[in-house]
Design an enzyme around this catalytic site. Structure first.
Site, mmCIF file in Angstrom:
data_model
loop_
_atom_site.group_PDB
_atom_site.id
_atom_site.type_symbol
_atom_site.label_atom_id
_atom_site.label_comp_id
_atom_site.label_asym_id
_atom_site.label_seq_id
_atom_site.Cartn_x
_atom_site.Cartn_y
_atom_site.Cartn_z
ATOM 1 N N HIS A 201 0.858 -1.186 0.000
ATOM 2 C CA HIS A 201 0.000 0.000 0.000
ATOM 3 C C HIS A 201 0.895 1.237 0.000
ATOM 4 C CE1 HIS A 201 -1.507 3.298 2.670
ATOM 5 N NE2 HIS A 201 -2.501 3.273 1.806
ATOM 6 N N HIS B 277 -8.104 -4.411 17.867
ATOM 7 C CA HIS B 277 -8.935 -5.543 18.267
ATOM 8 C C HIS B 277 -8.242 -6.884 18.037
ATOM 9 C CE1 HIS B 277 -9.620 -4.925 13.992
ATOM 10 N NE2 HIS B 277 -10.158 -6.136 13.898
ATOM 11 N N ILE C 170 0.195 9.196 -1.013
ATOM 12 C CA ILE C 170 0.773 10.515 -0.762
ATOM 13 C C ILE C 170 -0.276 11.549 -1.135
ATOM 14 C CG2 ILE C 170 3.222 9.922 -0.941
ATOM 15 C CD1 ILE C 170 3.162 10.871 -3.823
ATOM 16 N N ARG C 171 -0.380 12.612 -0.352
ATOM 17 C CA ARG C 171 -1.496 13.540 -0.518
ATOM 18 C C ARG C 171 -1.143 14.935 -0.026
ATOM 19 N NH1 ARG C 171 -2.097 9.931 3.550
ATOM 20 N NH2 ARG C 171 -2.310 10.779 5.658
#
Length: 318
Positions: free
Chosen positions: A117, A186, A120-121
């Site tokens: 995965h 979890h 970049i933003r």
């Protein structure tokens, strides 16, 4: 800082070029298919925060190596930042925004090839009469099913290499943040062996200006394919059987759980009424859940559980 100094167009040009390069290299590694191109536009609609903008989704399905892979570019605008974007910065609530980035997930067919995965933003939050507020975020991480130490070392060497020109403290900081972020509370385990994760990168973080932060984004973006392609090449022809495939599908369940319950990008996209097909392209094509499954001690399936806690991979594995 003015909008021209922010230079959104330069960021957009880079992201589109990066998307093309990653798709080209992964298609070469697959050898059977290319990534389809799906360009889309979104007009503002009442009830979905009046999101506008568009993007270019690129997807490969049923390739020889890549069972499903998506590399998505989007550039969207909205009238109000959603709760997921203001949870840590409540002072920005009510601002309009622009968000642009490349997000990708690659699910290989062979269980010995890890899932990867990257994202970049850039976000820009705007309010009339005030200077725009901008920040960068992103990173990349690796999720093996049958871990190989050489792969993990190579992945983190490239992660470190992406950060080194910017200071010795950057890799340890963002490596640790990745371990913390990609953690399934979890399940009490990390999603994989980590990599890099950063957010809220702007002038206040290290004193870097926009151009320096943009340079860091490019370094992270460019190092993803340097980190991942050699791993794909080394593992894609390794023989496997039904047992390995069944375990891969079981472990993919953890990936789905994280993306739906914790991933900021997924939550942001759904909260803003974004394009569902692009938001959920990260989901694996096939996945299984088994009740109270435990691998047999000493098997190669049991080995992954030794890798699902943060470690100093570059020192502990060498």
């Amino acid at each position: 800082m003015s909008a021209t100094q922010i230079n959104i167009e330069a960021v957009k040009d880079y992201l589109l070029s990066l998307q093309d390069d990653i798709c080209r290299q992964l298609a070469e590694e697959d050898g059977s298919k290319d990534f389809i191109i799906d360009e889309w536009q979104r007009e503002g609609e009442e009830g979905v925060m009046q999101l506008t903008g568009g993007g270019r989704t690129r997807v490969m399905e049923e390739g020889a190596v890549i069972e499903k892979g998506g590399v998505n570019f989007s550039h969207v605008q909205g009238k109000n930042l959603p709760p997921s974007a203001t949870a840590h910065r409540p002072e920005l609530a009510g601002r309009s925004f622009q968000a642009l980035g490349v997000s990708l997930v690659i699910h290989p067919r062979n269980p010995y090839v890890p899932t990867s995965h990257a994202n970049i933003r850039l976000f820009v939050a705007e309010k009339a009469g005030e200077e725009p507020v901008w920040w960068f975020g992103g990173g990349f991480d690796l999720t093996p099913y049958y871990p190989n130490d050489e792969d993990v070392i190579h992945w983190h060497e490239q992660s470190k290499s992406a950060c080194e020109p910017f200071g010795a403290e950057i890799y340890p900081k963002y490596k640790a943040w990745c371990d913390e972020y990609f953690y399934l509370k979890h399940r009490d385990e990390t999603r994989g062996v980590g990599g890099l994760f950063y957010d809220d990168l702007n002038e206040a973080t290290f004193g870097w200006d926009f151009d320096k932060c943009f340079e860091f984004m490019q370094s992270v973006g460019n190092h993803y394919i340097k980190a991942y392609r050699p791993i794909v090449a080394a593992r894609k022809d390794q023989e496997y059987g039904e047992r390995q495939r069944d375990f891969q599908l079981y472990r993919r369940g953890r990936y789905a759980e994280f993306n739906l319950a914790f991933d900021r990008g997924t939550i942001f996209g759904l909260q803003t009424g974004g394009r569902t097909e692009s938001i959920l392209m990260s989901m694996p094509p096939l996945v299984t859940w088994k009740y109270n499954y435990q691998p047999e001690p000493g098997t190669e399936e049991a080995r992954i559980y030794d890798y699902l806690t943060p470690k100093d991979w570059l020192n502990e594995l060498k």
